[in-house]
Motif scaffolding. Sequence first.
Motif, PDB file in Angstrom:
ATOM      1  N   ALA A 183       0.822  -1.211   0.000  1.00 55.62           N
ATOM      2  CA  ALA A 183       0.000   0.000   0.000  1.00 55.62           C
ATOM      3  C   ALA A 183       0.857   1.262   0.000  1.00 55.62           C
ATOM      4  O   ALA A 183       0.504   2.272  -0.629  1.00 55.62           O
ATOM      5  CB  ALA A 183      -0.932  -0.002   1.199  1.00 55.62           C
ATOM      6  N   THR A 184       1.996   1.229   0.680  1.00 56.99           N
ATOM      7  CA  THR A 184       2.843   2.422   0.723  1.00 56.99           C
ATOM      8  C   THR A 184       3.453   2.733  -0.634  1.00 56.99           C
ATOM      9  O   THR A 184       3.678   3.897  -0.963  1.00 56.99           O
ATOM     10  CB  THR A 184       3.968   2.253   1.764  1.00 56.99           C
ATOM     11  N   PHE A 185       3.722   1.714  -1.434  1.00 54.18           N
ATOM     12  CA  PHE A 185       4.228   1.981  -2.776  1.00 54.18           C
ATOM     13  C   PHE A 185       3.142   2.578  -3.667  1.00 54.18           C
ATOM     14  O   PHE A 185       3.452   3.340  -4.593  1.00 54.18           O
ATOM     15  CB  PHE A 185       4.810   0.710  -3.388  1.00 54.18           C
ATOM     16  N   LEU A 186       1.892   2.255  -3.395  1.00 52.35           N
ATOM     17  CA  LEU A 186       0.801   2.907  -4.116  1.00 52.35           C
ATOM     18  C   LEU A 186       0.766   4.394  -3.767  1.00 52.35           C
ATOM     19  O   LEU A 186       0.584   5.247  -4.642  1.00 52.35           O
ATOM     20  CB  LEU A 186      -0.526   2.241  -3.754  1.00 52.35           C
ATOM     21  N   VAL A 187       0.944   4.713  -2.487  1.00 51.19           N
ATOM     22  CA  VAL A 187       1.009   6.118  -2.067  1.00 51.19           C
ATOM     23  C   VAL A 187       2.176   6.825  -2.757  1.00 51.19           C
ATOM     24  O   VAL A 187       2.046   7.957  -3.238  1.00 51.19           O
ATOM     25  CB  VAL A 187       1.142   6.211  -0.534  1.00 51.19           C
ATOM     26  N   SER A 188       3.334   6.158  -2.816  1.00 53.72           N
ATOM     27  CA  SER A 188       4.498   6.748  -3.480  1.00 53.72           C
ATOM     28  C   SER A 188       4.214   7.045  -4.944  1.00 53.72           C
ATOM     29  O   SER A 188       4.576   8.111  -5.461  1.00 53.72           O
ATOM     30  CB  SER A 188       5.697   5.802  -3.366  1.00 53.72           C
ATOM     31  N   LEU A 189       3.558   6.113  -5.622  1.00 58.86           N
ATOM     32  CA  LEU A 189       3.215   6.322  -7.026  1.00 58.86           C
ATOM     33  C   LEU A 189       2.324   7.548  -7.205  1.00 58.86           C
ATOM     34  O   LEU A 189       2.536   8.371  -8.102  1.00 58.86           O
ATOM     35  CB  LEU A 189       2.518   5.081  -7.577  1.00 58.86           C
ATOM     36  N   LEU A 190       1.314   7.670  -6.345  1.00 57.59           N
ATOM     37  CA  LEU A 190       0.392   8.791  -6.451  1.00 57.59           C
ATOM     38  C   LEU A 190       1.096  10.117  -6.193  1.00 57.59           C
ATOM     39  O   LEU A 190       0.862  11.112  -6.896  1.00 57.59           O
ATOM     40  CB  LEU A 190      -0.773   8.606  -5.483  1.00 57.59           C
ATOM     41  N   CYS A 191       1.970  10.144  -5.200  1.00 61.00           N
ATOM     42  CA  CYS A 191       2.679  11.388  -4.857  1.00 61.00           C
ATOM     43  C   CYS A 191       3.669  11.775  -5.949  1.00 61.00           C
ATOM     44  O   CYS A 191       3.713  12.932  -6.398  1.00 61.00           O
ATOM     45  CB  CYS A 191       3.398  11.230  -3.519  1.00 61.00           C
ATOM     46  N   LEU A 192       4.482  10.821  -6.381  1.00 62.44           N
ATOM     47  CA  LEU A 192       5.472  11.116  -7.422  1.00 62.44           C
ATOM     48  C   LEU A 192       4.794  11.540  -8.726  1.00 62.44           C
ATOM     49  O   LEU A 192       5.300  12.413  -9.446  1.00 62.44           O
ATOM     50  CB  LEU A 192       6.353   9.891  -7.663  1.00 62.44           C
ATOM     51  N   GLY A 193       3.648  10.943  -9.035  1.00 61.44           N
ATOM     52  CA  GLY A 193       2.946  11.273 -10.261  1.00 61.44           C
ATOM     53  C   GLY A 193       2.401  12.688 -10.285  1.00 61.44           C
ATOM     54  O   GLY A 193       2.157  13.238 -11.366  1.00 61.44           O
ATOM     55  N   ARG A 194       2.224  13.298  -9.122  1.00 62.88           N
ATOM     56  CA  ARG A 194       1.653  14.646  -9.051  1.00 62.88           C
ATOM     57  C   ARG A 194       2.710  15.748  -9.010  1.00 62.88           C
ATOM     58  O   ARG A 194       2.367  16.929  -9.011  1.00 62.88           O
ATOM     59  CB  ARG A 194       0.760  14.764  -7.815  1.00 62.88           C
ATOM     60  N   ILE A 195       3.974  15.385  -8.971  1.00 64.35           N
ATOM     61  CA  ILE A 195       5.035  16.398  -8.954  1.00 64.35           C
ATOM     62  C   ILE A 195       5.066  17.130 -10.295  1.00 64.35           C
ATOM     63  O   ILE A 195       5.101  16.513 -11.359  1.00 64.35           O
ATOM     64  CB  ILE A 195       6.404  15.744  -8.656  1.00 64.35           C
ATOM     65  N   ARG A 196       5.064  18.455 -10.257  1.00 72.10           N
ATOM     66  CA  ARG A 196       5.023  19.265 -11.473  1.00 72.10           C
ATOM     67  C   ARG A 196       6.406  19.627 -11.994  1.00 72.10           C
ATOM     68  O   ARG A 196       6.555  19.979 -13.161  1.00 72.10           O
ATOM     69  CB  ARG A 196       4.252  20.562 -11.198  1.00 72.10           C
ATOM     70  N   HIS A 197       7.396  19.562 -11.137  1.00 67.57           N
ATOM     71  CA  HIS A 197       8.749  19.969 -11.525  1.00 67.57           C
ATOM     72  C   HIS A 197       9.248  19.158 -12.712  1.00 67.57           C
ATOM     73  O   HIS A 197       9.110  17.934 -12.735  1.00 67.57           O
ATOM     74  CB  HIS A 197       9.706  19.793 -10.344  1.00 67.57           C
ATOM     75  N   ARG A 198       9.823  19.840 -13.677  1.00 71.10           N
ATOM     76  CA  ARG A 198      10.414  19.169 -14.827  1.00 71.10           C
ATOM     77  C   ARG A 198      11.928  19.289 -14.730  1.00 71.10           C
ATOM     78  O   ARG A 198      12.470  20.380 -14.573  1.00 71.10           O
ATOM     79  CB  ARG A 198       9.907  19.781 -16.134  1.00 71.10           C
ATOM     80  N   GLU A 199      12.588  18.166 -14.846  1.00 65.81           N
ATOM     81  CA  GLU A 199      14.021  18.113 -14.591  1.00 65.81           C
ATOM     82  C   GLU A 199      14.830  18.860 -15.638  1.00 65.81           C
ATOM     83  O   GLU A 199      14.409  19.007 -16.785  1.00 65.81           O
ATOM     84  CB  GLU A 199      14.487  16.649 -14.555  1.00 65.81           C
ATOM     85  N   THR A 200      16.022  19.303 -15.196  1.00 65.82           N
ATOM     86  CA  THR A 200      16.960  19.899 -16.127  1.00 65.82           C
ATOM     87  C   THR A 200      17.465  18.828 -17.079  1.00 65.82           C
ATOM     88  O   THR A 200      17.853  17.742 -16.635  1.00 65.82           O
ATOM     89  CB  THR A 200      18.156  20.493 -15.359  1.00 65.82           C
ATOM     90  N   PRO A 201      17.438  19.075 -18.394  1.00 63.52           N
ATOM     91  CA  PRO A 201      17.921  18.045 -19.335  1.00 63.52           C
ATOM     92  C   PRO A 201      19.342  17.624 -19.007  1.00 63.52           C
ATOM     93  O   PRO A 201      20.161  18.435 -18.568  1.00 63.52           O
ATOM     94  CB  PRO A 201      17.848  18.745 -20.694  1.00 63.52           C
TER      95      PRO A 201
END
Length: 438
Positions: A183-201
Amino acid sequence: MTRDERRRSLLRRHRDFRLLWCGETAGKFGASVTGVAMPLIAVSELHASTFEIGLLSAASWAPWLVMGLPAGVWVDRLRRRTVMLVAAAVSLVLFTAVPAAAWAGRLSTGLLLAVALLTGTAAVFFQTAYTAYLPDLLSPADQPEGNAKLHGSASAAQIVGLGSGGLLAQLAGAANGMLANAATFLVSLLCLGRIRHRETPAARDGRGADRALRREIGEGLRLVARDRWLRTLTLYGATSNMALMGYQSILVAFLVREVGLAPGTVGALVAAAGSGGVLGAFAARRVAARVGTARAMILFELGLPVLALLIPLTGTGAGVLCYAVGGFGVSAGVVAGNVIKSGFQQHYCPPELLGRITASAAVLNYGTIPVGALLAGVLGTAVGLRPAMWITTAGVPLAALVLLLSPVGRVRDLPTVRRPADPVPAPAPAPGTTTATA
């Protein structure tokens, strides 16, 4: 950023860091549940031997030896958030398979070993990507606070997770406790999926995107081997982790079989000892600011872990305090040292090579963990659990002599100036030869 904004907690003013923090904290909680539940499954449901229990712990960390170096290269080439998402999804599926196998009557030591190996491989990619992602997400001024909050919350989650793991194992069965980790990995997926930051190439150095995999691995290894600060911290991590995993891999068997504690008590006791990590994360920056980062690392990694020698004295009744105090000291020292080390690496290492440097150091740091687990399993079988605990816990403070006798022991502070990105090019292949490319 205004002064008022800087005074506000990073969790309040930085949405993407808050999501990363929530996902990582949930993952640490689940990992702690697994750290108690998996050995309890082996001990109480499968009646595994001491060596098999050590082998199970070794399997979780063995992937660092095989996948650690190429993972660092791939993380530097790919988007790190995507790597973390895939690793979390794989772990979710694998940890769900354990209770499913128990319900179907197919649970076995072989299945546990397979799950440990595969989730360990996913953890290699997740940890490498996560370490390299944080400096891109946070400004240099925010990184010390970010490191402290992540390590502190990880320790708090570990405390709750360890206690919950033992309690769940006692109430619902050890195998069913693995559902909490899934269940905690499901929470991690949901949280990481909502991050808006786009990485530096990813930076390119003119040699093209298809550089040889072995050449890129070599760059990371050379940077770690030739830099005295990175080399020292890597050697210390390798020796320390071997001793730490040595006693931790047989700890549940020691507390259940030698001391005679119930699973719920084991979880509560290990959680109480782990609470030292919260204190360590809280104190790390303050102590480092007062006495210097290098001196603080010596204090935390040598002074507090001496209490590990109390652990083999653990007994029933008031004797359980020996483990609580010893484990508390080890946890506080290790977490505080990790906070200081993380801040140093993020400031010191070139961003475009951070994935490779992290992975190169981690291969040695984590590569000794399965060795420690296997040695503890062999020792526990050959001489008994309590003598094996004496031998392995003695190695925890002794490992810090690597720091004391190195350049770290001769300065007040670790370097604060970024190391130049100067990897030495590998020689061109001889005519007629080929190189492996990714």
